[in-house]
Design an enzyme around this catalytic site. Structure first.
Site, short mmCIF file in Angstrom:
data_model
loop_
_atom_site.label_atom_id
_atom_site.label_comp_id
_atom_site.label_asym_id
_atom_site.label_seq_id
_atom_site.Cartn_x
_atom_site.Cartn_y
_atom_site.Cartn_z
N LYS A 69 -20.40 -48.65 -2.23
CA LYS A 69 -21.66 -49.33 -2.59
C LYS A 69 -22.36 -48.70 -3.80
O LYS A 69 -22.90 -49.42 -4.64
CB LYS A 69 -22.62 -49.33 -1.40
CG LYS A 69 -22.23 -50.29 -0.29
CD LYS A 69 -23.28 -50.20 0.80
CE LYS A 69 -23.07 -51.21 1.89
NZ LYS A 69 -24.23 -51.24 2.81
N ASP A 105 -29.46 -55.87 1.80
CA ASP A 105 -29.78 -55.22 3.08
C ASP A 105 -31.26 -55.39 3.47
O ASP A 105 -31.58 -55.57 4.65
CB ASP A 105 -29.46 -53.72 3.02
CG ASP A 105 -27.97 -53.46 3.20
OD1 ASP A 105 -27.25 -54.36 3.67
OD2 ASP A 105 -27.53 -52.35 2.85
#
Ligand code: ATR
Length: 280
Positions: A69, A105
């Protein structure tokens, strides 16, 4: 686009455990969209090459997961403000031959609580366990819903202190020793660490003195009922499990690649729960 439609992926290492294909393939089938979503295992040493090949590949985009990520954020040609704030990307798409990145997220966290615990954002104070990328997404989500006090407790105090610099004076840093004391007076408690995942130790928190309306949630979703959620439920507190965040963080990517904002339905949730149960 070929006759099989648009192609998308989730890449990580390892990746076999990922539930993202179940989610996206459920939506492709539900909305009768021609397309594919598949897992790609990329070792860290091969990730840079993978990213540079993407704009000339058959893919229109994809998801990125552990451990790529941060690298995805650093390597994308265009990262949005959410990526800059969180320091990591989980969603990629190709536009004008350039690789774009965002992080969904925070959106996943907020949408899950909106769906499972409407009114959750009437609370003004929260306690977050952990100070990594997921914690940064949660802090952003809480700030955008007006929380005035966000306490971050972390094993490494310095990392929590860094977040106070990044997010401002409404965020305070604490050690894990302080958790029981801090948990007495907050409206929302969130675990963003991997503790409590199957086969790992968990936080043991005594919730007996927490306020009765306190909501407790966990980003861990294997098992669905983590030891922390079990002890919160035992103390009579409201609990929301982490599966909804996984489902909701997937929706913006699907929208980018396939043009439809998909619904997180009880049927989808049940399909994933059935799959999770097989591995517990
Ligand atoms: P993510 O990006 O998924 O949030 P991360 O950046 O690796 O993952 O952050 C993991 C968080 O879990 C960190 O806050 C980490 O604490 P440290 O900053 O001290 O490393 C926390 N964490 C991981 N394992 C832990 C453990 N065994 N006990 C306590 N905290 C732990």
């Amino acid at each position: 686009m070929d006759d099989k439609g648009r192609h998308t992926f989730v890449c990580g290492h390892p990746i076999a455990h990922s539930r993202s294909p179940l989610i996206h393939n459920y939506w492709l089938s539900r909305y009768a969209i021609p397309g594919t979503y598949r897992t790609i295992d990329i070792e860290p040493t091969k990730f840079t090459q993978f990213m540079s090949d993407l704009p000339v590949s058959d893919f229109v985009g994809g998801n990125v997961t552990i451990p790529h990520k941060e690298a995805a954020y650093a390597l994308a040609a265009r990262s949005d403000d959410m990526c800059h704030l969180i320091g990591a990307a989980n969603t990629l798409w190709i536009k004008d031959n350039l690789l774009h990145a965002t992080n969904t997220d925070a959106q996943g966290f907020t949408a899950n609580l909106d769906q499972q615990a409407p009114g959750w954002d009437k609370a003004t104070s929260a306690l977050i366990l952990g100070a990594g990328g997921a914690s940064r997404a949660v802090i952003f989500a809480l700030q955008s819903r007006g929380f005035s006090s966000i306490m971050v407790a972390n094993r490494t105090l310095q990392k929590a202190v860094e977040l106070t610099h990044r997010f401002g004076p409404r965020v305070t840093a604490h050690t894990l020793d302080a958790v029981v004391e801090l948990s007495r007076d907050v409206g929302l408690i969130i675990n963003t660490t991997p503790l409590g995942m199957s086969q790992t130790p968990s936080f043991s928190i005594d919730f007996s003195n927490a306020k009765s309306g306190t909501l407790v949630t966990d980003i861990v979703y294997v098992p669905l009922r983590t030891p922390m959620l079990a002890s919160a439920a035992q103390a009579g507190l409201r609990c929301v499990d982490g599966l909804g965040m996984l489902l909701h963080q997937a929706a913006p990517g699907f929208h980018k690649w396939f043009g439809i904002y998909p619904e997180v339905t009880p049927e989808l949730r049940n399909a994933i729960v059935e799959d999770l149960v097989k591995f517990q």
